[in-house]
Design a protein around this motif. Structure first.
Motif, PDB file in Angstrom:
ATOM      1  N   ARG A 194       0.829  -1.209   0.000  1.00  0.00           N
ATOM      2  CA  ARG A 194       0.000   0.000   0.000  1.00  0.00           C
ATOM      3  C   ARG A 194       0.859   1.252   0.000  1.00  0.00           C
ATOM      4  N   THR A 195       0.327   2.299  -0.600  1.00  0.00           N
ATOM      5  CA  THR A 195       0.954   3.608  -0.537  1.00  0.00           C
ATOM      6  C   THR A 195       0.386   4.333   0.672  1.00  0.00           C
ATOM      7  N   LEU A 196       1.264   4.709   1.595  1.00  0.00           N
ATOM      8  CA  LEU A 196       0.830   5.368   2.825  1.00  0.00           C
ATOM      9  C   LEU A 196       0.669   6.874   2.644  1.00  0.00           C
ATOM     10  N   ALA A 197       1.540   7.474   1.844  1.00  0.00           N
ATOM     11  CA  ALA A 197       1.483   8.914   1.599  1.00  0.00           C
ATOM     12  C   ALA A 197       2.175   9.201   0.276  1.00  0.00           C
ATOM     13  N   ALA A 198       1.816  10.310  -0.338  1.00  0.00           N
ATOM     14  CA  ALA A 198       2.428  10.694  -1.611  1.00  0.00           C
ATOM     15  C   ALA A 198       2.426  12.208  -1.741  1.00  0.00           C
ATOM     16  N   ALA A 199       3.368  12.721  -2.512  1.00  0.00           N
ATOM     17  CA  ALA A 199       3.434  14.151  -2.807  1.00  0.00           C
ATOM     18  C   ALA A 199       4.067  14.318  -4.182  1.00  0.00           C
ATOM     19  N   SER A 200       3.668  15.384  -4.878  1.00  0.00           N
ATOM     20  CA  SER A 200       4.150  15.601  -6.231  1.00  0.00           C
ATOM     21  C   SER A 200       4.072  17.076  -6.585  1.00  0.00           C
ATOM     22  N   THR A 201       4.844  17.475  -7.580  1.00  0.00           N
ATOM     23  CA  THR A 201       4.753  18.852  -8.059  1.00  0.00           C
ATOM     24  C   THR A 201       3.494  19.066  -8.892  1.00  0.00           C
ATOM     25  N   LEU A 202       2.739  18.024  -9.154  1.00  0.00           N
ATOM     26  CA  LEU A 202       1.480  18.161  -9.882  1.00  0.00           C
ATOM     27  C   LEU A 202       0.346  18.666  -8.994  1.00  0.00           C
ATOM     28  N   GLU A 203       0.559  18.695  -7.681  1.00  0.00           N
ATOM     29  CA  GLU A 203      -0.473  19.158  -6.758  1.00  0.00           C
ATOM     30  C   GLU A 203      -0.506  20.685  -6.728  1.00  0.00           C
ATOM     31  N   LYS A 204      -1.687  21.229  -6.895  1.00  0.00           N
ATOM     32  CA  LYS A 204      -1.826  22.679  -6.968  1.00  0.00           C
ATOM     33  C   LYS A 204      -1.580  23.367  -5.636  1.00  0.00           C
ATOM     34  N   ASP A 205      -1.878  22.687  -4.510  1.00  0.00           N
ATOM     35  CA  ASP A 205      -1.737  23.342  -3.215  1.00  0.00           C
ATOM     36  C   ASP A 205      -0.280  23.543  -2.801  1.00  0.00           C
ATOM     37  N   LEU A 206       0.670  22.880  -3.448  1.00  0.00           N
ATOM     38  CA  LEU A 206       2.086  23.110  -3.142  1.00  0.00           C
ATOM     39  C   LEU A 206       2.618  24.348  -3.859  1.00  0.00           C
ATOM     40  N   GLY A 207       1.941  24.775  -4.906  1.00  0.00           N
ATOM     41  CA  GLY A 207       2.320  25.995  -5.607  1.00  0.00           C
ATOM     42  C   GLY A 207       3.507  25.846  -6.545  1.00  0.00           C
ATOM     43  N   VAL A 208       3.835  24.630  -6.929  1.00  0.00           N
ATOM     44  CA  VAL A 208       4.972  24.416  -7.831  1.00  0.00           C
ATOM     45  C   VAL A 208       4.562  23.547  -9.017  1.00  0.00           C
ATOM     46  N   VAL A 209       3.360  23.744  -9.528  1.00  0.00           N
ATOM     47  CA  VAL A 209       2.830  22.894 -10.597  1.00  0.00           C
ATOM     48  C   VAL A 209       3.710  23.001 -11.836  1.00  0.00           C
ATOM     49  N   GLY A 210       4.137  21.843 -12.319  1.00  0.00           N
ATOM     50  CA  GLY A 210       4.915  21.799 -13.546  1.00  0.00           C
ATOM     51  C   GLY A 210       6.356  22.225 -13.411  1.00  0.00           C
ATOM     52  N   LYS A 211       6.828  22.430 -12.194  1.00  0.00           N
ATOM     53  CA  LYS A 211       8.218  22.841 -12.010  1.00  0.00           C
ATOM     54  C   LYS A 211       9.042  21.651 -11.553  1.00  0.00           C
TER      55      LYS A 211
END
Length: 119
Positions: free
Chosen positions: A50-67
């Motif tokens: 199972r995946t317990l947690a994930a994070a990515s630059t594709l998430e808008k709330d991090l403010g770094v979309v596409g970077k």
């Protein structure tokens, strides 16, 4: 016969993954994937699959979309550290895959360590 870049990458990735499996001891695995446009990380429990947690630059709330730069990797590292705490994970193994440990991958790892993850 010379190896291609892809073959060398896969050899590095499998070598890292096999070393981690030998040392795993039931700990979660912090797996990093870096593309030319984004960087993402997952905290994976290999025992239960199972995946317990994930994070990515594709998430808008991090403010770094596409970077895909060192600053974006730092924000993703901080986010995964927060989400790992919420999931109840404090120790894990860092799986860099076939990526070399410098630049963006190193920045992500340092930010996750500062956020409280131990690896």
């Amino acid at each position: 016969m010379a190896n291609t870049k892809r073959q060398l990458f896969q050899k590095r990735r499998l070598r890292m993954r096999n070393k981690l499996k030998a040392l795993a001891n039931g700990r979660a695995r912090l797996s990093v994937h870096r593309s030319s446009k984004n960087i993402s990380v997952q905290l994976i429990d290999d025992v239960n699959g199972r995946t317990l947690a994930a994070a990515s630059t594709l998430e808008k709330d991090l403010g770094v979309v596409g970077k895909n730069n060192v600053e974006a990797a730092t924000k993703v590292g901080q986010a995964i550290a927060e989400r790992a705490k919420k999931a109840g994970v404090e120790e894990c193994y860092f799986d860099r895959g076939g990526f070399l440990f410098h630049g963006k991958v190193k920045a992500l790892a340092d930010a996750a360590r500062e956020g409280g993850l131990k690896f």
